[in-house]
Design a protein around this motif. Structure first.
Motif, PDB file in Angstrom:
ATOM      1  N   ARG A 174       3.925   6.018  -5.432  1.00 55.04           N
ATOM      2  CA  ARG A 174       3.843   6.154  -6.890  1.00 55.04           C
ATOM      3  C   ARG A 174       2.680   7.042  -7.323  1.00 55.04           C
ATOM      4  O   ARG A 174       2.377   7.136  -8.516  1.00 55.04           O
ATOM      5  CB  ARG A 174       3.688   4.763  -7.523  1.00 55.04           C
ATOM      6  N   GLY A 175       2.012   7.670  -6.370  1.00 53.63           N
ATOM      7  CA  GLY A 175       0.910   8.562  -6.702  1.00 53.63           C
ATOM      8  C   GLY A 175      -0.368   7.840  -7.088  1.00 53.63           C
ATOM      9  O   GLY A 175      -1.246   8.437  -7.735  1.00 53.63           O
ATOM     10  N   ARG A 176      -0.497   6.583  -6.681  1.00 56.96           N
ATOM     11  CA  ARG A 176      -1.688   5.791  -7.018  1.00 56.96           C
ATOM     12  C   ARG A 176      -2.553   5.655  -5.769  1.00 56.96           C
ATOM     13  O   ARG A 176      -2.291   4.835  -4.896  1.00 56.96           O
ATOM     14  CB  ARG A 176      -1.281   4.404  -7.521  1.00 56.96           C
ATOM     15  N   PRO A 190      12.743 -10.402   4.834  1.00 59.63           N
ATOM     16  CA  PRO A 190      12.808  -9.227   3.962  1.00 59.63           C
ATOM     17  C   PRO A 190      11.629  -9.209   2.996  1.00 59.63           C
ATOM     18  O   PRO A 190      11.166 -10.254   2.534  1.00 59.63           O
ATOM     19  CB  PRO A 190      14.138  -9.399   3.233  1.00 59.63           C
ATOM     20  N   VAL A 191      11.137  -8.015   2.697  1.00 54.18           N
ATOM     21  CA  VAL A 191       9.986  -7.847   1.798  1.00 54.18           C
ATOM     22  C   VAL A 191      10.360  -6.889   0.688  1.00 54.18           C
ATOM     23  O   VAL A 191      10.915  -5.812   0.936  1.00 54.18           O
ATOM     24  CB  VAL A 191       8.756  -7.306   2.564  1.00 54.18           C
ATOM     25  N   GLN A 192      10.057  -7.285  -0.540  1.00 54.17           N
ATOM     26  CA  GLN A 192      10.253  -6.432  -1.712  1.00 54.17           C
ATOM     27  C   GLN A 192       8.934  -6.247  -2.449  1.00 54.17           C
ATOM     28  O   GLN A 192       8.072  -7.138  -2.445  1.00 54.17           O
ATOM     29  CB  GLN A 192      11.208  -7.075  -2.724  1.00 54.17           C
ATOM     30  N   VAL A 193       8.789  -5.105  -3.093  1.00 63.06           N
ATOM     31  CA  VAL A 193       7.841  -4.966  -4.195  1.00 63.06           C
ATOM     32  C   VAL A 193       8.693  -5.008  -5.462  1.00 63.06           C
ATOM     33  O   VAL A 193       9.629  -4.210  -5.623  1.00 63.06           O
ATOM     34  CB  VAL A 193       7.042  -3.663  -4.120  1.00 63.06           C
ATOM     35  N   ILE A 224       4.162  -5.374 -13.733  1.00 64.46           N
ATOM     36  CA  ILE A 224       3.055  -5.604 -12.797  1.00 64.46           C
ATOM     37  C   ILE A 224       3.661  -5.881 -11.422  1.00 64.46           C
ATOM     38  O   ILE A 224       4.188  -6.962 -11.176  1.00 64.46           O
ATOM     39  CB  ILE A 224       2.166  -6.765 -13.264  1.00 64.46           C
ATOM     40  N   PRO A 225       3.652  -4.917 -10.519  1.00 66.41           N
ATOM     41  CA  PRO A 225       4.302  -5.086  -9.223  1.00 66.41           C
ATOM     42  C   PRO A 225       3.647  -6.170  -8.376  1.00 66.41           C
ATOM     43  O   PRO A 225       2.425  -6.360  -8.406  1.00 66.41           O
ATOM     44  CB  PRO A 225       4.140  -3.714  -8.562  1.00 66.41           C
ATOM     45  N   PHE A 226       4.477  -6.854  -7.608  1.00 71.11           N
ATOM     46  CA  PHE A 226       4.003  -7.915  -6.714  1.00 71.11           C
ATOM     47  C   PHE A 226       4.921  -7.989  -5.504  1.00 71.11           C
ATOM     48  O   PHE A 226       6.027  -7.431  -5.498  1.00 71.11           O
ATOM     49  CB  PHE A 226       3.962  -9.263  -7.443  1.00 71.11           C
ATOM     50  N   LEU A 227       4.465  -8.679  -4.475  1.00 68.72           N
ATOM     51  CA  LEU A 227       5.258  -8.877  -3.264  1.00 68.72           C
ATOM     52  C   LEU A 227       6.088 -10.146  -3.384  1.00 68.72           C
ATOM     53  O   LEU A 227       5.598 -11.178  -3.850  1.00 68.72           O
ATOM     54  CB  LEU A 227       4.351  -8.996  -2.037  1.00 68.72           C
ATOM     55  N   SER A 239       0.832  -1.209   0.000  1.00 69.58           N
ATOM     56  CA  SER A 239       0.000   0.000   0.000  1.00 69.58           C
ATOM     57  C   SER A 239       0.861   1.251   0.000  1.00 69.58           C
ATOM     58  O   SER A 239       0.583   2.223  -0.728  1.00 69.58           O
ATOM     59  CB  SER A 239      -0.923   0.001   1.225  1.00 69.58           C
ATOM     60  N   ASP A 240       1.920   1.247   0.805  1.00 69.77           N
ATOM     61  CA  ASP A 240       2.816   2.406   0.854  1.00 69.77           C
ATOM     62  C   ASP A 240       3.497   2.618  -0.504  1.00 69.77           C
ATOM     63  O   ASP A 240       3.693   3.763  -0.933  1.00 69.77           O
ATOM     64  CB  ASP A 240       3.864   2.214   1.940  1.00 69.77           C
ATOM     65  N   PHE A 241       3.852   1.530  -1.171  1.00 67.46           N
ATOM     66  CA  PHE A 241       4.434   1.632  -2.506  1.00 67.46           C
ATOM     67  C   PHE A 241       3.460   2.323  -3.468  1.00 67.46           C
ATOM     68  O   PHE A 241       3.857   3.213  -4.244  1.00 67.46           O
ATOM     69  CB  PHE A 241       4.801   0.244  -3.018  1.00 67.46           C
TER      70      PHE A 241
END
Length: 379
Positions: free
Chosen positions: A160-162, A359-362, A269-272, A154-156
């Motif tokens: 990104r202005g979304r 660790p967590v990435q988008v 397409i971003p993902f976790l 959500s923060d990502f």
């Protein structure tokens, strides 16, 4: 550490004859993995590859006190009832513990049975916060809680202005929980979430609704490959939605079959995913050995599988193979995993012992080279 009120495993907990015996027989460990549809079989294949590789390496190093470690695999096919039945069967076969599972609703069913039966369950990949209805000493988890990862996603989006978000969903406690988490996080920062039912709208009708709504991002809270793949194709083909960011927090784009099905349309397409920005020597070595087995780059799920066995092997070596002893080991373990040091603790709001946090990435697939991943955000 366990909270003072946490129930503790005791030697009188259910344990069939032979579990934990030191007669030289194999130490049996059950493994729950989705290998058939409608499960996400690509993730199941990677999870099993990680489990298998680590078991082989444990045995090459002398096993558990000289006894071989044996993995007893059961296919859950994303079916909670099938997983619960498998847990009953594995308990009857005298396993010292059960590991695995990718799907959250399936892992929840398995965790409930593990708690009822007194069988240690180390959950590899499922993220649903409410993995158990009550606090239990029998269940530990490597994957981060859904609330942790989806807050990061959500923060990502906001960075990104979304902020005007549409989600297309299917009925599931996992998707419903994800929608609620997104709505709560975004609303606190001025964002909105509009929900669309994948069962009520064909992909083309969904595109019409998205264009009318003016969404700046669409999140796919649906199964893969159906209906995720046809939805992506329809959105990518609609010129009205050219500026729409499509995201998939549950991780569908990581799999090779996603890239095969969608080609360039599946990129961007971003993902976790749950990997560090750079693997250390242990992680890099495991990555190379997993790639040799899989014939492709391992997903984060394969690393979760390897780490699961590394943790369980340490519990078995240090505390013994009796079920109560294994469960009692969780809060005392300190294991070097492929993605960092692993320790378990009690996290408020979660009923299981938790690694807080992996660790967590988008990330996404690079549009310029869809077989390459880009890290867009970390948390």
């Amino acid at each position: 550490m366990n909270s003072p009120s946490s129930p503790q495993p005791t030697p009188s907990s259910p344990s069939p004859t032979g579990a934990g015996s030191a007669d030289g027989a194999a130490v049996r460990v059950g493994a729950l993995v989705p290998l058939a549809r409608p499960g996400w079989t690509e993730s199941g294949r990677h999870l099993l590859a990680g489990l298998d590789l680590a078991v082989d390496e444990v045995n090459e190093a002398g096993g558990i006190g000289g006894r071989p470690l044996e993995l007893v695999v059961r296919d859950t096919a994303a079916d909670p009832e099938r997983a619960a039945a498998a847990m009953d069967e594995l308990a009857g076969r005298g396993v010292s513990a059960v590991v695995g599972e990718y799907h959250s609703v399936v892992a929840r069913a398995a965790a409930g049975r593990a708690d009822a039966l007194g069988v240690p369950f180390l959950c590899s990949s499922a993220v649903l916060d409410a993995l158990t209805e009550k606090e239990t000493p029998w269940v530990a988890r490597l994957a981060p809680a859904q609330s942790h990862g989806w807050r990061i996603f959500s923060d990502f989006l906001l960075e990104r202005g979304r902020s005007r978000i549409a989600v297309v969903t299917q009925p599931s406690v996992y998707w419903a929980t994800g929608t609620r988490l997104l709505r709560d996080r975004l609303a606190s920062r001025g964002g909105t979430v509009e929900e669309f039912d994948a069962g009520a709208l064909a992909p083309e009708a969904l595109c019409d609704a998205l264009a009318d709504h003016g969404a700046t991002a669409l999140l796919l809270l649906v199964g893969h490959p159906e209906p995720a793949v046809p939805i992506v194709r329809a959105v990518r083909a609609d010129p009205r939605l050219a500026e729409l960011l499509v995201g998939a927090p549950a991780g569908q784009p990581e799999t090779a079959d996603w890239a095969t099905a969608l080609g360039p349309d599946g990129a961007g397409i971003p993902f976790l995913r749950y990997l560090p920005e750079r693997l250390g020597p242990l992680g890099a070595g495991v990555r190379d050995r997993l790639q040799d087995r899989l014939g492709e780059a391992p997903s984060f799920v394969a690393f979760e599988g390897w780490d699961t066995i590394a943790v369980l092997a340490e519990a078995l070596r240090s505390h013994g193979t009796d079920r109560a002893a294994v469960a009692a080991a969780w809060p005392h373990l300190a294991v070097e995993g492929t993605r960092g040091p692993i320790r378990f603790s009690r996290v408020p709001g979660l009923g299981v012992l938790q690694w807080a946090w992996p660790p967590v990435q988008v990330a996404d697939r690079d549009p310029a080279a869809p077989d390459r991943f880009r890290v867009l955000h970390t948390g």
